[in-house]
Design a protein around this motif. Structure first.
Motif, short mmCIF file in Angstrom:
data_model
loop_
_atom_site.label_atom_id
_atom_site.label_comp_id
_atom_site.label_asym_id
_atom_site.label_seq_id
_atom_site.Cartn_x
_atom_site.Cartn_y
_atom_site.Cartn_z
N LEU A 59 26.75 -30.66 -7.19
CA LEU A 59 27.05 -29.87 -8.37
C LEU A 59 27.75 -30.73 -9.42
CD1 LEU A 59 28.34 -26.64 -6.60
CD2 LEU A 59 26.08 -27.03 -7.58
N ALA A 60 27.53 -30.42 -10.69
CA ALA A 60 28.16 -31.19 -11.76
C ALA A 60 29.68 -31.10 -11.63
CB ALA A 60 27.72 -30.66 -13.12
N ALA A 61 30.31 -32.24 -11.60
CA ALA A 61 31.76 -32.28 -11.43
C ALA A 61 32.40 -32.73 -12.74
CB ALA A 61 32.13 -33.25 -10.31
N VAL A 62 33.46 -32.02 -13.12
CA VAL A 62 34.21 -32.35 -14.33
C VAL A 62 35.69 -32.31 -13.99
CG1 VAL A 62 34.64 -31.70 -16.73
CG2 VAL A 62 32.41 -31.26 -15.72
N SER A 63 36.43 -33.30 -14.45
CA SER A 63 37.87 -33.35 -14.18
C SER A 63 38.61 -32.29 -14.97
CB SER A 63 38.44 -34.71 -14.60
OG SER A 63 37.96 -35.71 -13.76
N ASN A 109 55.84 -26.43 -25.20
CA ASN A 109 54.61 -26.33 -25.96
C ASN A 109 53.70 -25.31 -25.28
OD1 ASN A 109 52.65 -26.87 -27.87
ND2 ASN A 109 52.63 -29.07 -27.51
N ARG A 110 52.60 -24.99 -25.93
CA ARG A 110 51.54 -24.21 -25.29
C ARG A 110 50.43 -25.19 -24.99
NH1 ARG A 110 49.55 -18.20 -26.82
NH2 ARG A 110 47.92 -17.99 -25.25
N TYR A 111 50.03 -25.24 -23.72
CA TYR A 111 49.04 -26.20 -23.23
C TYR A 111 47.77 -25.46 -22.86
CZ TYR A 111 53.02 -29.33 -23.04
OH TYR A 111 54.11 -30.08 -23.38
N TYR A 112 46.63 -25.95 -23.34
CA TYR A 112 45.34 -25.33 -23.09
C TYR A 112 44.62 -26.06 -21.97
CZ TYR A 112 46.49 -22.70 -27.18
OH TYR A 112 47.15 -21.86 -28.06
N LEU A 113 44.12 -25.30 -21.00
CA LEU A 113 43.53 -25.85 -19.79
C LEU A 113 42.01 -25.91 -19.91
CD1 LEU A 113 45.51 -23.68 -17.20
CD2 LEU A 113 46.29 -25.69 -18.46
N SER A 114 41.42 -26.98 -19.41
CA SER A 114 39.96 -27.11 -19.34
C SER A 114 39.58 -27.51 -17.93
CB SER A 114 39.45 -28.18 -20.31
OG SER A 114 39.70 -27.80 -21.64
N ASN A 115 38.57 -26.85 -17.41
CA ASN A 115 37.99 -27.16 -16.10
C ASN A 115 38.96 -26.99 -14.94
OD1 ASN A 115 35.51 -27.93 -17.40
ND2 ASN A 115 36.58 -29.78 -18.02
N TRP A 116 39.88 -26.05 -15.07
CA TRP A 116 40.76 -25.68 -13.96
C TRP A 116 40.08 -24.50 -13.29
CZ3 TRP A 116 46.63 -26.26 -14.10
CH2 TRP A 116 47.00 -27.40 -14.81
N GLY A 117 39.82 -24.61 -12.02
CA GLY A 117 39.16 -23.51 -11.34
C GLY A 117 39.69 -23.30 -9.95
N ASN A 118 39.48 -22.11 -9.47
CA ASN A 118 39.84 -21.74 -8.11
C ASN A 118 41.34 -21.83 -7.87
OD1 ASN A 118 37.08 -21.28 -7.58
ND2 ASN A 118 36.80 -23.49 -7.38
N THR A 119 41.71 -21.92 -6.62
CA THR A 119 43.13 -21.89 -6.27
C THR A 119 43.78 -23.24 -6.50
OG1 THR A 119 42.78 -20.16 -4.64
CG2 THR A 119 44.79 -21.45 -4.42
N GLY A 120 44.96 -23.21 -7.09
CA GLY A 120 45.79 -24.39 -7.27
C GLY A 120 47.22 -23.98 -7.01
N TYR A 121 48.15 -24.81 -7.49
CA TYR A 121 49.56 -24.59 -7.17
C TYR A 121 50.41 -24.99 -8.35
CZ TYR A 121 47.28 -24.46 -2.72
OH TYR A 121 46.43 -24.13 -1.71
N TYR A 122 51.66 -24.51 -8.36
CA TYR A 122 52.62 -24.95 -9.37
C TYR A 122 54.02 -24.90 -8.81
CZ TYR A 122 53.41 -19.94 -10.41
OH TYR A 122 53.71 -18.61 -10.33
N TRP A 123 54.86 -25.77 -9.39
CA TRP A 123 56.26 -25.92 -9.03
C TRP A 123 57.03 -25.95 -10.34
CZ3 TRP A 123 52.11 -28.57 -7.30
CH2 TRP A 123 51.87 -28.62 -5.93
N ASP A 124 58.16 -25.23 -10.43
CA ASP A 124 58.90 -25.17 -11.68
C ASP A 124 60.32 -25.68 -11.47
OD1 ASP A 124 59.93 -24.70 -14.18
OD2 ASP A 124 59.28 -22.62 -14.28
#
Length: 165
Positions: A59-63, A109-124
């Protein structure tokens, strides 16, 4: 004569490899100048379910990416990284490298996401008790949160932007 050339080539290659290792190690260890304080050494989970299937099917992969850009790094499944004090760190799977890409959000800032999909994680690990927000495609609020200890799961599919303050 061949032995002399071979020896010189081997020594040159060895010097090049050693120099590259020292240079790469120094660059990764350096923190941005506007940041200070200790960080948290964190571990990313294993690869997401279905990651191997997608790459095996060709499948086409994009970072994944963020705009405006922030410091990011790739971490192998199960590997560790450092989320510095003052940062909101987010992990999105990068199918082009089969690694997690960690985005280190620091400046308000406000950051716009591209090609983020499915489950991920975050730490604050931000300081000053800011309220961060995840927004959907129409600007709708998906989630708000304050700094916390530990890791949280996130389905990145509906998230189109992040504001870290």
């Amino acid at each position: 004569m061949r032995r002399k050339r071979s020896l010189i080539g081997t020594i040159s290659a060895l010097i090049l490899v050693l120099t590259a290792g020292v240079t790469a190690g120094s660059a990764q260890a350096a923190a941005p100048l506007d940041q200070g304080g200790a960080g948290q050494v964190l571990r990313v989970p294993a690869a997401p379910a279905g990651a191997a299937v997608a790459s095996a099917q060709g499948l086409a992969a994009v970072s994944p990416s963020v705009s405006p850009s922030v410091r990011s790094e790739h971490v192998a499944p199960g590997g560790t990284f450092n989320c510095l004090s003052g940062e909101l760190c987010a992990a999105a799977w990068d199918p082009t490298t089969s690694n997690w890409e960690i985005f280190h959000v620091y400046t308000c800032n406000r950051y716009y996401l591209s090609n983020w999909g499915n489950t991920g994680y975050y730490w604050d690990y931000q300081t000053g008790n800011p309220t961060s927000t995840f927004y959907g495609q129409s600007g709708n609020v998906i989630k708000t949160f304050k700094p916390f200890d530990g890791r949280r799961d996130q389905d990145w599919n509906p998230v189109w932007s992040i504001r870290n303050c």
